[in-house]
Structures are given as C-alpha cells and as structure tokens.
Design an enzyme around this catalytic site. Structure first.
Site, PDB file in Angstrom:
ATOM      1  NE  ARG A 205     -46.238  73.137  86.419  1.00  0.00           N
ATOM      2  CZ  ARG A 205     -46.860  73.968  87.251  1.00  0.00           C
ATOM      3  NH1 ARG A 205     -47.639  74.928  86.778  1.00  0.00           N
ATOM      4  NH2 ARG A 205     -46.710  73.837  88.556  1.00  0.00           N
ATOM      5  CG  HIS A 206     -44.843  67.719  88.140  1.00  0.00           C
ATOM      6  ND1 HIS A 206     -45.758  68.167  89.071  1.00  0.00           N
ATOM      7  CD2 HIS A 206     -43.839  68.633  88.124  1.00  0.00           C
ATOM      8  CE1 HIS A 206     -45.323  69.273  89.616  1.00  0.00           C
ATOM      9  NE2 HIS A 206     -44.160  69.603  89.055  1.00  0.00           N
ATOM     10  CG  ASN A 212     -47.574  71.281  92.348  1.00  0.00           C
ATOM     11  OD1 ASN A 212     -47.498  70.402  91.504  1.00  0.00           O
ATOM     12  ND2 ASN A 212     -46.723  72.294  92.373  1.00  0.00           N
ATOM     13  NE  ARG A 262     -42.104  68.538  91.249  1.00  0.00           N
ATOM     14  CZ  ARG A 262     -41.000  68.769  91.952  1.00  0.00           C
ATOM     15  NH1 ARG A 262     -40.595  67.905  92.862  1.00  0.00           N
ATOM     16  NH2 ARG A 262     -40.284  69.862  91.729  1.00  0.00           N
ATOM     17  CD  GLU A 302     -39.066  73.866  88.664  1.00  0.00           C
ATOM     18  OE1 GLU A 302     -38.314  74.243  87.724  1.00  0.00           O
ATOM     19  OE2 GLU A 302     -40.284  74.072  88.695  1.00  0.00           O
ATOM     20  CG  HIS A 368     -39.891  70.066  87.222  1.00  0.00           C
ATOM     21  ND1 HIS A 368     -40.490  69.446  88.283  1.00  0.00           N
ATOM     22  CD2 HIS A 368     -38.940  69.193  86.769  1.00  0.00           C
ATOM     23  CE1 HIS A 368     -39.928  68.260  88.491  1.00  0.00           C
ATOM     24  NE2 HIS A 368     -38.981  68.088  87.569  1.00  0.00           N
TER      25      HIS A 368
END
Length: 442
Positions: A205-206, A212, A262, A302, A368
């Site tokens: 994931r980023h 977040n 991101r 995403e 994502h």
C-alpha cells in the site's frame, strides 16, 4: 481439468431484486445482471464479464512430456477461470467438449530448473532432492520414448478434427487449431501471455496518507510525515532486495503504481537507473533497461466510494444507514452510490493479471488495500468472497512467488513509527467474511 456452470437447481434462490414500481413506471427493468448474481443482494448492475457465459460443460486436457510446465499452466489457468470468470474447475471430467493443450519445452535451462524443483511435487513428498530428481528424470525418459506430438504422422487425419493448442513458451511459438467461442478464446489468450517460470511480485500500500490519518476513505490526498518516511524505507528495500540478485548483480525489475497522488508520492524516492541486459531472443545482443521506471495504471486506482468518498465509516453509518447495512450483508457485491463494488474491481483487474503473467521481471506494485486484496486473493487461492477481508497493512511489503503447486508468501515490515498511527478505518476482521459466499464462483 473440467469446467461447468452450476446447475440452477443447486443454487440458492436469489434475493428479491425487483425495483419499486411507480405510477410513471409500473413495469420497471431490473438492473442488468441481477438475475445472474445468484446469492448477492443487488439493486444495481454488475459487471457481467465476471459471471459465467459458457452454457456447456467442457474439458481442457493438457498433454506432453513431464517437466514441460503442464502443472503450472493447468493450475494457473484453472485459477484464472475460477476467479475472473466464475467457472468452477475440477481436475477430471467426462462427456464434455474438449480443448487439447500440448505443452512443449526443450530449453535446457528451463528443464534443469524443473528437475531441481521436482521435490516440491506432492509425488515426492518425504524424498530427498537427489532421489526426487533421479526418479523424475527416469519418468521423463520413459514418456519421451513413447510420446507422439499432436497432428503429426499416423493420427494427423483424426487429430485435425479436434480443437487444440500447441504451445512452446521457450520459443514463444503457439499453434491454435479449430478454437471457437468466447471462453476458449479467453483460455488461449491467457496461456499465450503466461510465463512458465516463477518470479516475485511485491505488493505494498501507499504510505500513510492525510485521509488515512483522519480515518477517511478514498480521496486523493498526499502523504503524511509518516507516509514519507515509509516511502524512503521502501526505496531502500528496493535497492537491496528487488533490483539486486543474491550475487549482488543487477536484475531487471518493474514498478507500477495507481494514478493517485499517494501512490506516486510513495514511489518518488525509488531510483531509476539504466542497465544493460541480454536480449531474450538473442543473448549475444544487449539492450538498455531502465530499472523501476514507474508506470501508472488507472486499473490500480482504489475502489471508488462514489457519494461516500472522503467520509469516515462512522459518518457513512450515520448518514446512510441503509447503505451501511447493505454493505455489511454483502461486501463483495455491494456498490457504493455512484461508486464501485469489489466485483467491479475484479472486472477491471483482469487485464492487470494478464500483464503480470506476461512479464518475467520482478514487479513492485504500489497501490491500495482494496486493489491489493484482489491480487493477493487470486495468487493465494482465496475465494472472491474472502478477498474483501484480506489484511494488507500499511508500512509492509507483501512478497509473493507463485509456483506450480503453491505460492510462497513473506511479509516485510519496513517502518515502525514511534507511536501508533491513527486507525485508518480500513482494517476489518478476517472472520467477518467467513459466512459470506460467492455462489457463482465458489
């Protein structure tokens, strides 16, 4: 390997998906696909490409000398048909349409690797590497002495009436004969793009994003300080583990991201250096290769939350309680208002899987959680219903090496912040999906 649609009598009755009538529309149309998605609580359309189209039972029969990659091809093909086209696959059948696939490969390097990996076969469980290789070579020689290639010599006039494919991945040479129909064409396309050798995929994931940190879903925010620190750790991991072999020499590798801010910021510190590598078709020739040249895919964006984009799950539950309940009942098929479902994501990731199979270089995907859940589930043999509950934590690289009989997994935690990060709202118990089924595919 055989495939067949499930008999309708054995499936659970679909839930009511009739749309509300009105004085202006007394006979409304149901959403496209509502009748096909047996077992799902749908009130809108679904991607029909991932539900069964083939009306008849059919058999895919692989033949060839041992050690040529038949098991690898059969298992990967079966997984592809099951996961992306909801075709239940069994390893034996009778009374079915037959597609013959002859697998050929006389490349010495490939065969040496096959002999060395013989011990991973269930046939040699408990045997030493030396004993397994010796027996495997003996079996190969026995089959080689009696095997006759398809459409050749005595039986050619009979076999020409069959539906078959001959493939030699070492030469990228394929013969396709009398293959008709949508699904058989899908099978041929998948096999032609498949590599019969294993290589590593790295999924991450980023880094932590601003959303977040706030517990919000979706959006296109940038990284926090912690996200940037992870990005730097990821670049160090790439230098040590992905673009270098065990001997310290350069090995070609690829980098894919989504188009979202991101993920691109997470990959920003990864170096792009130019190396020279031998041509696959002529090792005496070399060409320039740019290591980890980033490629951004819309397919890897995403899962789109539509009207709920940028909200926290608590806000969604408060403002859209009916939507919240629908999602809890059937997370796999639930589609956000004006957004996507996991089934939609599966449909748009099929080309990505084809591309992943086509390349032979190690690949890092920065994407994502919703996207990586699907990719992870496909390679690890999980059902579509289990996919929405897979845990892909922040700050971690998941390494996968698909093989003929299994898929090796290792996880690398690259960054541990001084304090616990804010809950990103995307971690759910895997147990939540245990009672959910996807009847059309599992």
């Amino acid at each position: 390997m055989s495939t067949s649609p499930r008999a309708e009598g054995n499936l659970p009755k679909p839930p009511s998906v009739e749309r509300q009538t009105s004085i202006h529309n007394p006979l409304p149309q149901n959403a496209p696909g509502a009748a096909a998605a047996i077992g799902h609580t749908l009130e809108n359309s679904i991607p029909l490409s991932i539900f069964p189209l083939q009306p008849d039972k059919f058999c895919i029969a692989l033949c060839g000398i041992p050690g040529r990659g038949k098991t690898h091809i059969a298992r990967r093909l079966g997984r592809y048909l099951d996961f992306f086209h909801a075709i239940p696959v069994k390893m034996q059948a009778a009374g079915a349409k037959v597609l013959w696939i002859e697998v050929i490969n006389e490349d010495e390097n490939f065969l040496t690797t096959q002999y060395q990996n013989a011990v991973t076969s269930p046939d040699y469980m408990g045997m030493t590497d030396e004993a397994a290789q010796r027996d495997y070579r003996r079996r190969v020689e026995i089959f080689r002495s009696i095997f006759e290639t398809m459409d050749d010599d005595y039986y050619a006039s009979i076999e020409r009436r069959w539906t078959y494919m001959k493939c030699d991945h070492s030469k990228q040479h394929f013969v396709v004969h009398n293959v008709k129909g949508y699904l058989f064409q899908k099978v041929v396309n998948f096999i032609m793009n498949l590599r019969t050798t294993s290589h590593a995929f790295y999924l991450t994931r980023h880094g932590q994003s601003e959303y977040n940190d706030l517990g919000r879903i979706g959006g296109d925010s940038g990284l926090t300080v912690h996200g940037l620190r992870y990005a730097q750790k990821l670049a160090e991991f790439v230098d040590k583990n992905i673009v270098k072999g065990k001997d310290g020499n350069d090995v070609p590798a690829r980098l894919w991201t989504s188009t979202m801010r991101r993920t691109r910021e997470t990959a920003q510190f990864i170096k792009q250096t130019t190396i020279r590598i031998p041509s696959e078709t002529d090792p005496s020739l070399e060409y320039e290769w740019v290591q980890m040249r980033p490629r951004a895919w819309h397919h890897l964006d995403e899962l789109f939350a539509g009207s709920c984009d940028g909200m926290t799950y608590e806000e969604i539950e408060e403002k859209f309680p009916e939507e919240w309940e629908r999602r809890n009942v059937d997370k796999l098929a639930y589609r956000y208002p004006r957004g996507e479902s996991y089934l939609d994501v599966i449909a748009r990731l099929e080309p990505i899987i084809i591309e992943m199979e086509r390349h032979q270089e190690s690949l890092l995907i920065v994407a994502h959680q919703g996207i990586l859940r699907i990719i992870y589930a496909f390679y690890m043999g999980l059902s579509r219903a289990e996919a929405p509950y897979v845990s892909i934590p922040l700050n971690t690289v998941v390494q996968l090496i698909p093989r003929a009989y299994d898929c090796l997994e290792s996880r690398h935690l690259l960054y541990r912040p001084d304090r616990a990060l804010a809950h990103d709202g995307q971690t759910e118990s895997a147990a939540a999906g245990k009672n959910i089924d996807d009847p059309q595919s599992h």
